[in-house]
Design a protein around this motif. Structure first.
Motif, PDB file in Angstrom:
ATOM      1  N   LEU A   1      -8.233  -4.754  -4.079  1.00 37.02           N
ATOM      2  CA  LEU A   1      -7.494  -3.812  -4.832  1.00 37.02           C
ATOM      3  C   LEU A   1      -6.277  -3.148  -4.208  1.00 37.02           C
ATOM      4  CD1 LEU A   1     -10.857  -1.147  -5.075  1.00 37.02           C
ATOM      5  CD2 LEU A   1      -9.220  -1.911  -7.255  1.00 37.02           C
ATOM      6  N   GLU A   2      -6.131  -4.003  -3.030  1.00 37.88           N
ATOM      7  CA  GLU A   2      -4.573  -3.274  -2.482  1.00 37.88           C
ATOM      8  C   GLU A   2      -4.086  -5.055  -2.779  1.00 37.88           C
ATOM      9  OE1 GLU A   2      -5.592  -4.256   1.783  1.00 37.88           O
ATOM     10  OE2 GLU A   2      -5.321  -1.990   2.133  1.00 37.88           O
ATOM     11  N   SER A   3      -4.684  -6.143  -3.761  1.00 41.44           N
ATOM     12  CA  SER A   3      -3.702  -7.826  -3.986  1.00 41.44           C
ATOM     13  C   SER A   3      -3.463  -7.259  -5.445  1.00 41.44           C
ATOM     14  CB  SER A   3      -4.545  -8.650  -3.529  1.00 41.44           C
ATOM     15  OG  SER A   3      -3.895  -9.600  -4.590  1.00 41.44           O
ATOM     16  N   ASP A   4      -4.561  -6.179  -6.273  1.00 43.16           N
ATOM     17  CA  ASP A   4      -4.029  -6.045  -7.230  1.00 43.16           C
ATOM     18  C   ASP A   4      -2.993  -4.761  -7.529  1.00 43.16           C
ATOM     19  OD1 ASP A   4      -6.266  -7.512  -8.250  1.00 43.16           O
ATOM     20  OD2 ASP A   4      -7.836  -6.939  -8.374  1.00 43.16           O
ATOM     21  N   ASN A   5      -3.475  -4.056  -6.973  1.00 36.85           N
ATOM     22  CA  ASN A   5      -2.232  -3.086  -6.840  1.00 36.85           C
ATOM     23  C   ASN A   5      -0.779  -3.592  -6.466  1.00 36.85           C
ATOM     24  OD1 ASN A   5      -1.540  -0.320  -6.387  1.00 36.85           O
ATOM     25  ND2 ASN A   5      -1.210  -0.578  -4.295  1.00 36.85           N
ATOM     26  N   ALA A   6       0.021  -4.563  -5.603  1.00 36.56           N
ATOM     27  CA  ALA A   6       0.851  -5.521  -5.279  1.00 36.56           C
ATOM     28  C   ALA A   6       1.059  -5.847  -6.670  1.00 36.56           C
ATOM     29  CB  ALA A   6       0.359  -6.204  -3.568  1.00 36.56           C
TER      30      ALA A   6
ATOM     31  N   VAL B   1       4.937  -4.711  -8.390  1.00 39.68           N
ATOM     32  CA  VAL B   1       5.498  -6.513  -8.601  1.00 39.68           C
ATOM     33  C   VAL B   1       6.024  -6.436 -10.550  1.00 39.68           C
ATOM     34  CG1 VAL B   1       6.265  -8.583  -8.955  1.00 39.68           C
ATOM     35  CG2 VAL B   1       5.358  -7.505  -7.117  1.00 39.68           C
ATOM     36  N   GLN B   2       5.258  -6.447 -11.420  1.00 41.51           N
ATOM     37  CA  GLN B   2       4.980  -5.707 -12.316  1.00 41.51           C
ATOM     38  C   GLN B   2       5.787  -5.076 -13.443  1.00 41.51           C
ATOM     39  OE1 GLN B   2       0.712  -6.218 -14.806  1.00 41.51           O
ATOM     40  NE2 GLN B   2       2.161  -7.076 -16.044  1.00 41.51           N
ATOM     41  N   GLN B   3       5.084  -3.458 -12.281  1.00 40.25           N
ATOM     42  CA  GLN B   3       5.894  -2.240 -12.848  1.00 40.25           C
ATOM     43  C   GLN B   3       7.394  -2.741 -12.209  1.00 40.25           C
ATOM     44  OE1 GLN B   3       4.370   1.027 -10.571  1.00 40.25           O
ATOM     45  NE2 GLN B   3       5.820   2.121 -12.357  1.00 40.25           N
TER      46      GLN B   3
END
Length: 69
Positions: free
Chosen positions: A23-28, A32-34
């Motif tokens: 989840l931390e990886s997905d959030n990061a 970046v995408q945002q």
């Protein structure tokens, strides 16, 4: 029996830790995408403003040509 329960608890904890890391990886990655979307949005807004200015200038020139005629 207690050893089995401790092993099960340990396995659950390991899965939770792995999930948390994912989840931390997905959030990061989403941050970046945002940021990229935000940058693209700002660029599109600038292009839109430039196009609006050009159109308004054209309309002004057309009106002045119309009045000159």
């Amino acid at each position: 029996m207690e050893v089995v329960k401790l092993q099960q608890l340990n396995e659950k904890m390991e899965r939770l830790i792995a999930r948390c890391r994912q989840l931390e990886s997905d959030n990061a990655a989403m941050k970046v995408q945002q940021d990229a979307f935000h940058k693209e949005r700002m660029q599109l807004m600038q292009k839109n403003d430039m196009a609006r200015s050009k159109i308004e200038a054209m309309i002004g020139r057309l009106k002045s040509l119309e009045q000159s005629s």
